[in-house]
Design an enzyme around this catalytic site. Structure first.
Site, PDB file in Angstrom:
ATOM      1  N   LYS A 123       2.009   7.493 -13.362  1.00 60.03           N
ATOM      2  CA  LYS A 123       1.329   7.472 -12.069  1.00 60.03           C
ATOM      3  C   LYS A 123      -0.096   8.003 -12.194  1.00 60.03           C
ATOM      4  O   LYS A 123      -0.334   8.990 -12.895  1.00 60.03           O
ATOM      5  CB  LYS A 123       2.128   8.316 -11.068  1.00 60.03           C
ATOM      6  N   SER A 198       3.588   6.737  -2.388  1.00 58.89           N
ATOM      7  CA  SER A 198       2.407   6.584  -3.204  1.00 58.89           C
ATOM      8  C   SER A 198       2.727   6.134  -4.637  1.00 58.89           C
ATOM      9  O   SER A 198       1.817   5.846  -5.407  1.00 58.89           O
ATOM     10  CB  SER A 198       1.646   7.917  -3.255  1.00 58.89           C
ATOM     11  N   SER A 222       7.430   9.414  -1.436  1.00 64.51           N
ATOM     12  CA  SER A 222       6.759   8.569  -2.428  1.00 64.51           C
ATOM     13  C   SER A 222       7.596   8.166  -3.628  1.00 64.51           C
ATOM     14  O   SER A 222       7.181   7.314  -4.408  1.00 64.51           O
ATOM     15  CB  SER A 222       5.475   9.252  -2.901  1.00 64.51           C
TER      16      SER A 222
END
Length: 512
Positions: A123, A198, A222
């Site tokens: 990420k 996210s 997320s």
């Protein structure tokens, strides 16, 4: 987010407990999941394999790490332009050199760890040594850290090869993956829709076969919203299960790292690498990660009590609500006793928002004075609200949050699991920043449509998203399984049993 210097210094204090490099034949973790696969005949077949099967195929020399890497690079080249999930790639020659090194180690009888030679997507909120980490912000578009965060350290110690970075919303705020640096990430089941956020880029990368595993993080949903929107699996781990080092909020429980995968087995296996005690985290759970690599299917759920949500006092898209409630028969087929019931989530909304405002003000309050024109409206709102908070307000909010936790403890005394939708809506237009209303009810801010996810964050229970259905328009619908305090393993076990009974997660997107 703390400053770059603070995060770097925190990492230099020490590394996580290393996964010892062991001889090939003594790798117990790598053997934990028995292979049930046929050997791949093409790059496409490699990219559709379970991660545990890829590792086993590499270990038994039925496929090389170089072949696995080449297959994923080919898939990224074929698919990524349509979905925009991978936003920074490690150069191909470096990736192939690392894959070659993994193959040579194996040839010499050296097993690097449970992710030996396996590509992993990281990420873009997680710092990676020598690989650009932008946080989705123009302020950091050229930022190349000189350290790895703890999650990445553990991946590398397990023998993984970092492919590159996956797209995020700007600074990870909101559950719609778009930012001024890279633009939006598209839902692979319908590229006109959002993939959530996210950890949006990570969820899309795994379901499209561009990476077998992706790491992520979760504050308001997320690690659950993107898998829910993309027919993947993700688990919001218990606070302290996976180290969040480096951080300047050591006792903060809202934000947690964790895994994303195509199936529950891979998700649990990846968690076995990411989890484990870290003395630099004051809330770290003193349990090793290795038990998460055990087979998941050994549990009998006969007589296990499961609470099926009613409405939680929230508005719902009717398709989402009915799709999840229809899963009652699946749990009953597993032997569970299912009743319609839900905890009292009074004060969950106020608690979550207050501590999110507070933590965002800490992270961005000083930066707002010098770079306010380069920070989005979400940050401005959080900082403004965070500055309104007083000590007496926060103490009373925390007292009410504690009462919420105690109510859940009492609820869990009767029910081992609580089942509800991940989100209140279906994937929406990729050009829409967030839903402004649900079923005619106006949303009061950019987060309000995520309450079904962030109420759980406020309470601190482990929760996972597992595929359960598709809408009439062909969009994925995920189901949220919430477990008792610290029972991440139990959540994974029920998720696995549900997955095996339904097989919904095997439906792959057209974009892949």
């Amino acid at each position: 987010m703390s400053s770059k210097m603070t995060r770097r210094e925190a990492l230099r204090l020490g590394t996580s407990t290393a996964i010892a490099t062991s001889p090939l034949l003594s790798s117990s973790i790598a053997r934990a999941a028995e292979p049930v696969y046929k050997m791949p005949n093409s790059a496409d077949e490699i990219c559709s394999m379970r991660a545990v099967d890829m590792v086993d195929a590499i270990r038994t020399k039925k496929v090389s790490s170089r072949e696995v890497m080449q297959a994923h690079l080919k898939q990224i080249g074929r698919v990524n332009a349509r979905v925009n999930a991978m936003v920074t790639m490690v150069p191909e020659d470096q990736l192939m050199a690392q894959a070659l090194a993994a193959d040579e180690a194996l040839a010499n009888g050296k097993w690097l760890g449970p992710l030996h030679g396996l590509p992993v997507a990281v990420k873009d909120l997680h710092e990676t040594r020598g690989i650009r980490t932008t946080y989705g912000s123009p302020l950091h578009k050229d930022n190349v850290p000189d350290f790895d965060c703890r999650v990445v350290q553990r991946e590398k110690e397990a023998g993984a090869i970092v492919l590159g970075k996956t797209n995020v919303p700007e600074f990870g705020l909101g559950s719609q993956t778009f930012n001024p640096v890279f633009g939006p990430t598209h839902n692979p089941y319908d590229t006109t829709k959002t993939c959530g956020g996210s950890t949006g880029g990570g969820a899309v990368a795994v379901v499209c076969g561009m990476a077998p595993l992706a790491d992520g993080s979760d504050m308001g949903g997320s690690l659950r919203n993107p898998p829910n929107f993309c027919n993947a699996v993700g688990i919001r781990t218990s606070p302290g299960r996976v180290s969040n080092v480096p951080t300047n909020l050591g006792w903060f429980t809202l934000a947690v790292p964790g895994p994303v995968a195509r199936n529950v087995t891979d998700c649990a296996y990846f968690l076995s690498v990411l989890a484990g005690y870290d003395h630099h985290s004051p809330i770290s759970i003193e349990q090793p990660g290795s038990p998460f690599a055990q087979p998941l299917g050994n549990r009998n759920f006969k007589g296990v009590r499961v609470a099926m949500f009613k409405d939680m006092g929230l508005p719902w898209d009717p398709e989402v609500k009915s799709a999840v409630q229809a899963q009652r028969k699946v749990f009953e087929s597993l032997g569970c006793i299912v009743e319609e019931a839900e905890p009292d989530f009074s004060d969950a909304n106020e608690s979550f928002l207050a501590w999110r405002h507070w933590s965002t003000e800490l992270a961005f309050g000083d930066l707002l004075a010098t770079h306010g024109d380069q920070l989005n409206e979400y940050i401005h709102w959080h900082v403004e609200e965070g500055r309104k908070l007083t000590g007496p307000q926060l103490s009373r909010i925390e007292a009410r949050r504690t009462a919420l936790y105690q109510r859940l403890c009492n609820f869990e005394g009767k029910y081992e699991y609580f089942v509800l939708p991940v989100n209140q809506v279906l994937p929406f237009d990729v050009n829409t920043h967030y839903p402004t209303e649900i079923a005619g009810v106006k949303m009061e801010n950019y987060l309000a449509w995520m309450k079904s996810a962030y109420y759980i964050s406020a309470a601190g229970n482990p929760a996972m998203s597992v595929p359960c259905a598709f809408s009439s328009g062909g969009l994925p619908i995920g189901m949220q399984i919430v477990g008792r305090h610290h029972d991440d393993w139990g959540v994974l076990q029920l998720g696995y049993a549900f997955e095996q009974a339904t097989q919904v997660g095997q439906r792959r997107p057209v974009a892949a």
